[in-house]
Design a protein around this motif. Sequence first.
Motif, PDB file in Angstrom:
ATOM      1  N   THR A   1       0.843  -1.198   0.000  1.00  0.00           N
ATOM      2  CA  THR A   1       0.000   0.000   0.000  1.00  0.00           C
ATOM      3  C   THR A   1       0.876   1.245   0.000  1.00  0.00           C
ATOM      4  O   THR A   1       1.952   1.268   0.601  1.00  0.00           O
ATOM      5  CB  THR A   1      -0.940   0.028   1.217  1.00  0.00           C
ATOM      6  OG1 THR A   1      -0.170   0.040   2.429  1.00  0.00           O
ATOM      7  CG2 THR A   1      -1.849  -1.196   1.233  1.00  0.00           C
TER       8      THR A   1
ATOM      9  N   TYR B   1      -9.110   1.496  -5.627  1.00  0.00           N
ATOM     10  CA  TYR B   1      -7.900   1.852  -4.880  1.00  0.00           C
ATOM     11  C   TYR B   1      -6.704   2.092  -5.798  1.00  0.00           C
ATOM     12  O   TYR B   1      -5.551   1.907  -5.397  1.00  0.00           O
ATOM     13  CB  TYR B   1      -7.579   0.754  -3.864  1.00  0.00           C
ATOM     14  CG  TYR B   1      -8.618   0.664  -2.768  1.00  0.00           C
ATOM     15  CD1 TYR B   1      -8.668   1.601  -1.749  1.00  0.00           C
ATOM     16  CD2 TYR B   1      -9.584  -0.350  -2.772  1.00  0.00           C
ATOM     17  CE1 TYR B   1      -9.624   1.545  -0.759  1.00  0.00           C
ATOM     18  CE2 TYR B   1     -10.554  -0.422  -1.788  1.00  0.00           C
ATOM     19  CZ  TYR B   1     -10.564   0.529  -0.788  1.00  0.00           C
ATOM     20  OH  TYR B   1     -11.534   0.470   0.187  1.00  0.00           O
TER      21      TYR B   1
ATOM     22  N   ALA C   1     -11.370   0.208   4.786  1.00  0.00           N
ATOM     23  CA  ALA C   1     -10.694  -0.110   3.533  1.00  0.00           C
ATOM     24  C   ALA C   1      -9.911  -1.412   3.663  1.00  0.00           C
ATOM     25  O   ALA C   1      -9.939  -2.263   2.761  1.00  0.00           O
ATOM     26  CB  ALA C   1      -9.776   1.030   3.120  1.00  0.00           C
TER      27      ALA C   1
ATOM     28  N   VAL D   1      -3.353   3.671  -4.722  1.00  0.00           N
ATOM     29  CA  VAL D   1      -3.208   3.379  -3.290  1.00  0.00           C
ATOM     30  C   VAL D   1      -2.721   1.953  -3.068  1.00  0.00           C
ATOM     31  O   VAL D   1      -1.833   1.702  -2.263  1.00  0.00           O
ATOM     32  CB  VAL D   1      -4.548   3.589  -2.540  1.00  0.00           C
ATOM     33  CG1 VAL D   1      -4.406   3.216  -1.066  1.00  0.00           C
ATOM     34  CG2 VAL D   1      -5.016   5.022  -2.683  1.00  0.00           C
TER      35      VAL D   1
ATOM     36  N   LEU E   1      -4.070   2.571   5.374  1.00  0.00           N
ATOM     37  CA  LEU E   1      -5.472   2.666   4.993  1.00  0.00           C
ATOM     38  C   LEU E   1      -6.378   2.670   6.209  1.00  0.00           C
ATOM     39  O   LEU E   1      -6.000   2.229   7.294  1.00  0.00           O
ATOM     40  CB  LEU E   1      -5.839   1.475   4.091  1.00  0.00           C
ATOM     41  CG  LEU E   1      -5.023   1.323   2.807  1.00  0.00           C
ATOM     42  CD1 LEU E   1      -5.443   0.061   2.069  1.00  0.00           C
ATOM     43  CD2 LEU E   1      -5.201   2.536   1.917  1.00  0.00           C
TER      44      LEU E   1
END
Length: 239
Positions: free
Chosen positions: A142, A226, A150, A229, A146
């Motif tokens: 990531t 996402y 999420a 991300v 988060l």
Amino acid sequence: MENKKYLNFLAKLGISSAHPGGRPLTEALMKRETIGRNDRVLDVGCGAGDTSAYLTEHVNCLVTAVDFHPEMIKLASEKAKELNNPFDVIQADAQKLPFAEGSFDRVLSESVTAFTEIPVTLAEYYRVLANKGSLLAIEMTTERELSKPAVKEIQSVYGIQDLYTENEWVTALHDAGFSEVDVFRGDVFVGTDQMLSEVSSFKFSEKLDVEAFEVWMDHIRLMQKYEGVLGYRIYKAIK
């Protein structure tokens, strides 16, 4: 790792090179690495055996492929038999590898470790590597921490326990005992750091069902939601 829907989906579709970056990333990394003809290479979570076959054919090193899923073991074994110099295929859990300490010069993990109990698996990689041996891992990463909702949403699709940032991966590798850790972005090799990538081929199983397609749709939805991300990194660690 109780929720195995995503991994079962990969097996049902017989997807080759399902990891981020796909086959192009694998080939780019293997050309970059100086793997010797006599190097003992462990391909953890080998899937349908594409990478093991590539290493056997183009590098001619000593390859052992392991996967926990019986359907993937079947596909990898079939691929190994097609080669003049077949690689070994063994059904095994990455968290409990059936090999002695120092058995391999290289460990390769393409989008596998994140689906396990990460600290346990990294410790196993370290254990089976010879002194100065290296780990090359392509792993979901990531770009920032988060929110809990999420994380829960992503975990529900992939069945993973933890989502790591780059710094958390590096820390975990050092905690496992690795002395040197280098990190590379995927776009250096294939132009993108996003998780969604083209796969090289499908080999449909007779067990293909509606659930498999639902998982695929969930996967695509998450990649879109996402984007920017949820990505990946390549981690090279030296014992």
